[in-house]
Structures are given as structure tokens and as C-alpha cells.
Design a protein around this motif. Structure first.
Motif, PDB file in Angstrom:
ATOM      1  N   ILE A   1       0.862  -1.183   0.000  1.00 10.64           N
ATOM      2  CA  ILE A   1       0.000   0.000   0.000  1.00 10.64           C
ATOM      3  C   ILE A   1       0.898   1.232   0.000  1.00 10.64           C
ATOM      4  N   ALA A   2       0.757   2.037  -1.042  1.00 13.34           N
ATOM      5  CA  ALA A   2       1.592   3.233  -1.186  1.00 13.34           C
ATOM      6  C   ALA A   2       1.232   4.264  -0.126  1.00 13.34           C
ATOM      7  N   GLY A   3       2.230   4.993   0.310  1.00 16.85           N
ATOM      8  CA  GLY A   3       2.012   6.108   1.216  1.00 16.85           C
ATOM      9  C   GLY A   3       1.950   5.747   2.686  1.00 16.85           C
ATOM     10  N   ILE A   4       2.066   4.474   3.038  1.00 17.47           N
ATOM     11  CA  ILE A   4       2.045   4.101   4.450  1.00 17.47           C
ATOM     12  C   ILE A   4       3.470   3.844   4.909  1.00 17.47           C
ATOM     13  N   ASP A   5       3.942   4.688   5.816  1.00 20.00           N
ATOM     14  CA  ASP A   5       5.258   4.508   6.428  1.00 20.00           C
ATOM     15  C   ASP A   5       5.001   4.152   7.891  1.00 20.00           C
ATOM     16  N   PRO A   6       5.332   2.913   8.294  1.00 23.27           N
ATOM     17  CA  PRO A   6       5.066   2.480   9.666  1.00 23.27           C
ATOM     18  C   PRO A   6       5.646   3.410  10.733  1.00 23.27           C
ATOM     19  N   ARG A   7       6.748   4.090  10.422  1.00 23.01           N
ATOM     20  CA  ARG A   7       7.357   4.985  11.406  1.00 23.01           C
ATOM     21  C   ARG A   7       6.427   6.145  11.762  1.00 23.01           C
ATOM     22  N   TYR A   8       5.645   6.636  10.802  1.00 25.85           N
ATOM     23  CA  TYR A   8       4.736   7.750  11.071  1.00 25.85           C
ATOM     24  C   TYR A   8       3.565   7.308  11.942  1.00 25.85           C
ATOM     25  N   ILE A   9       3.085   6.090  11.732  1.00 28.19           N
ATOM     26  CA  ILE A   9       2.012   5.582  12.589  1.00 28.19           C
ATOM     27  C   ILE A   9       2.537   5.390  14.001  1.00 28.19           C
ATOM     28  N   LEU A  10       3.762   4.878  14.136  1.00 27.92           N
ATOM     29  CA  LEU A  10       4.368   4.757  15.463  1.00 27.92           C
ATOM     30  C   LEU A  10       4.518   6.132  16.110  1.00 27.92           C
ATOM     31  N   ALA A  11       4.923   7.131  15.347  1.00 28.12           N
ATOM     32  CA  ALA A  11       5.071   8.490  15.894  1.00 28.12           C
ATOM     33  C   ALA A  11       3.742   9.002  16.443  1.00 28.12           C
ATOM     34  N   ASP A  12       2.645   8.787  15.705  1.00 31.02           N
ATOM     35  CA  ASP A  12       1.340   9.244  16.189  1.00 31.02           C
ATOM     36  C   ASP A  12       0.917   8.486  17.445  1.00 31.02           C
ATOM     37  N   ILE A  13       1.207   7.194  17.494  1.00 31.35           N
ATOM     38  CA  ILE A  13       0.899   6.416  18.703  1.00 31.35           C
ATOM     39  C   ILE A  13       1.713   6.934  19.883  1.00 31.35           C
ATOM     40  N   MET A  14       2.979   7.276  19.642  1.00 26.33           N
ATOM     41  CA  MET A  14       3.810   7.845  20.708  1.00 26.33           C
ATOM     42  C   MET A  14       3.217   9.156  21.204  1.00 26.33           C
ATOM     43  N   LEU A  15       2.807  10.031  20.286  1.00 27.47           N
ATOM     44  CA  LEU A  15       2.249  11.322  20.681  1.00 27.47           C
ATOM     45  C   LEU A  15       1.020  11.145  21.571  1.00 27.47           C
ATOM     46  N   VAL A  16       0.253  10.102  21.333  1.00 25.26           N
ATOM     47  CA  VAL A  16      -0.961   9.858  22.112  1.00 25.26           C
ATOM     48  C   VAL A  16      -0.648   9.194  23.454  1.00 25.26           C
ATOM     49  N   HIS A  17       0.282   8.228  23.475  1.00 26.70           N
ATOM     50  CA  HIS A  17       0.425   7.366  24.652  1.00 26.70           C
ATOM     51  C   HIS A  17       1.665   7.594  25.515  1.00 26.70           C
ATOM     52  N   TRP A  18       2.738   8.128  24.967  1.00 17.92           N
ATOM     53  CA  TRP A  18       3.943   8.320  25.772  1.00 17.92           C
ATOM     54  C   TRP A  18       3.697   9.467  26.749  1.00 17.92           C
ATOM     55  N   PRO A  19       4.336   9.437  27.896  1.00 21.62           N
ATOM     56  CA  PRO A  19       4.235  10.572  28.828  1.00 21.62           C
ATOM     57  C   PRO A  19       4.734  11.869  28.170  1.00 21.62           C
ATOM     58  N   VAL A  20       4.077  12.975  28.490  1.00 25.55           N
ATOM     59  CA  VAL A  20       4.415  14.274  27.879  1.00 25.55           C
ATOM     60  C   VAL A  20       5.882  14.630  28.112  1.00 25.55           C
ATOM     61  N   VAL A  21       6.401  14.345  29.291  1.00 29.40           N
ATOM     62  CA  VAL A  21       7.817  14.640  29.589  1.00 29.40           C
ATOM     63  C   VAL A  21       8.725  13.906  28.605  1.00 29.40           C
ATOM     64  N   GLU A  22       8.415  12.650  28.323  1.00 27.36           N
ATOM     65  CA  GLU A  22       9.222  11.865  27.380  1.00 27.36           C
ATOM     66  C   GLU A  22       9.090  12.397  25.955  1.00 27.36           C
TER      67      GLU A  22
ATOM     68  N   SER B   1     -11.398  11.428  25.037  1.00 29.60           N
ATOM     69  CA  SER B   1     -12.809  11.440  25.409  1.00 29.60           C
ATOM     70  C   SER B   1     -13.267  10.004  25.643  1.00 29.60           C
ATOM     71  N   GLY B   2     -13.050   9.514  26.862  1.00 25.12           N
ATOM     72  CA  GLY B   2     -13.432   8.138  27.195  1.00 25.12           C
ATOM     73  C   GLY B   2     -12.677   7.131  26.346  1.00 25.12           C
ATOM     74  N   PRO B   3     -13.413   6.245  25.677  1.00 25.33           N
ATOM     75  CA  PRO B   3     -12.739   5.211  24.881  1.00 25.33           C
ATOM     76  C   PRO B   3     -12.221   5.710  23.528  1.00 25.33           C
ATOM     77  N   ILE B   4     -12.492   6.978  23.206  1.00 24.95           N
ATOM     78  CA  ILE B   4     -12.073   7.530  21.911  1.00 24.95           C
ATOM     79  C   ILE B   4     -11.059   8.644  22.121  1.00 24.95           C
ATOM     80  N   THR B   5      -9.975   8.557  21.358  1.00 26.74           N
ATOM     81  CA  THR B   5      -8.954   9.605  21.341  1.00 26.74           C
ATOM     82  C   THR B   5      -8.831  10.077  19.904  1.00 26.74           C
ATOM     83  N   GLN B   6      -8.767  11.397  19.719  1.00 28.39           N
ATOM     84  CA  GLN B   6      -8.651  11.944  18.368  1.00 28.39           C
ATOM     85  C   GLN B   6      -7.389  12.785  18.242  1.00 28.39           C
ATOM     86  N   LEU B   7      -6.568  12.471  17.247  1.00 23.85           N
ATOM     87  CA  LEU B   7      -5.365  13.235  16.932  1.00 23.85           C
ATOM     88  C   LEU B   7      -5.626  13.975  15.630  1.00 23.85           C
ATOM     89  N   ILE B   8      -5.377  15.286  15.627  1.00 27.15           N
ATOM     90  CA  ILE B   8      -5.507  16.086  14.411  1.00 27.15           C
ATOM     91  C   ILE B   8      -4.164  16.747  14.143  1.00 27.15           C
TER      92      ILE B   8
END
Length: 184
Positions: free
Chosen positions: A109-130, A162-169
Motif C-alpha cells: 500500500i503506497a504512502g504508508i510509512d510504519p514509522r509515522y504511525i508509530l510516531a502518532d501512537i507515541m504522541l498519544v500514549h507516551w508521557p508528555v515529559v518523554e 474522550s473516554g474510549p475515543i482519542t482523536q489526533l488532528i
């Protein structure tokens, strides 16, 4: 009988050539202009076991539904599998502690770089300090139900919980990801 063997060999060959594995020594991902995130080992206190979420990705007027499964621990590091809504694996990403990222694409699938999906997951789940230790060119601020990444007062990314839903923009890259927990 030889037709069946040749057909099976052809199907297996096509499947094996469709999978491509690559190691990425590049640990920086540009999340916005002049703003990058270092994909480093997770902090020791972060352990995620059997995290499963549905990702609703909106970009350029298109919507895609993906399934993601994530595991993080201090022995194996990061293991991420992303699949289509039908359960076909798109890629597997592994980041052992202290080692480069290894990703295997299962579907071309063109345009999918796994590193960018990992980056977005990090932004959502890693502690802010990290995140702020690894974020270059911007800063992440947080309150109870929102994270904001800004660069000189320009809003780059918001993450709303927001509860079970998290939205990244991501305003600069013009995409939105809605993370929804899968009930087990």
C-alpha cells in the motif's frame, strides 16, 4: 498434479515477494515543517500489554479503517501490527531495545510509512515529559483531556481524550486519526 504444484509455488512466490522487510536506522520523523519526533525506546515505566484499537484515518477527503495491536515491554521493546478492517496484515513494526526499527510490509500500500504511525501512537500514549525530550522544533503541552503541540504559537497537533475515543488532528499535514479501544 504438476499444475497444482506449479500453481501453489506461484502463489507462495507472489506472497513472499509482496512482503518486504527493511531496517530503518533513521530515528527521526518529521511530524510538521521544522518539527520532528525521535522514535526512541519507550520509557521504562511504559508497559502496554495487548493494546488493540480501531484507527479511523481521514486524509484528503478519504477515510480508512485500520486495526492496530501494540505491545510494549522492556525486554522486547515495541511490537506493532496494523491490519485492514478485514484483518489482512498491512505491516509489522518491531523496535527492540537499543536497536533500529524493523518493519515488514505485508501489503504493498503506497504512502504508508510504519514509522509515522508509530510516531502518532507515541504522541498519544507516551508521557508528555518523554515526548518533549524527543520533540525537536516544538513543544507539547497537556491538561487533563487534551495535548497540544505548538511551534512559536502555531498549533500543529491536538490530541483530545474522550473516554474510549482519542482523536489526533495534525493541522499542517491535514489528517485526523480517531483511536477507539477494542472491547475484549
Amino acid at each position: 498434479m504438476s499444475v497444482i504444484i506449479r500453481t501453489a509455488t506461484l502463489v507462495i512466490s507472489i506472497f513472499l515477494t509482496a512482503c518486504s522487510t527493511q531496517f530503518s536506522p533513521e530515528s527521526m520523523v518529521e511530524i510538521a515543517d521544522n518539527t520532528s519526533l525521535e522514535l526512541a525506546d519507550p520509557p521504562p515505566q511504559l508497559v502496554i500489554d495487548n493494546w488493540q484499537q480501531v484507527l479511523q484515518v481521514s486524509h484528503q477527503g478519504q477515510q480508512h479503517t485500520l486495526l492496530a495491536q501494540l505491545s510494549i515491554n522492556d525486554q522486547q521493546g515495541i511490537n506493532l501490527v496494523v491490519m485492514t478492517a478485514q484483518g489482512m496484515p498491512i505491516f509489522i513494526l518491531e523496535k527492540p531495545p537499543g536497536a533500529p526499527i524493523k518493519s515488514t510490509k505485508m501489503l504493498p500500500i503506497a504512502g504508508i510509512d510504519p514509522r509515522y504511525i508509530l510516531a502518532d501512537i507515541m504522541l498519544v500514549h507516551w508521557p508528555v515529559v518523554e515526548i518533549n525530550k524527543r520533540l525537536h522544533g516544538a513543544v507539547m503541552q497537556s491538561n487533563l483531556d487534551e495535548r497540544r503541540i505548538t511551534n512559536d504559537e502555531q498549533l500543529l497537533v491536538t490530541i483530545n481524550f474522550s473516554g474510549p475515543i482519542t482523536q489526533l488532528i495534525n493541522f499542517q499535514r491535514d489528517y485526523k486519526i480517531q483511536f477507539q479501544k477494542v472491547e475484549q
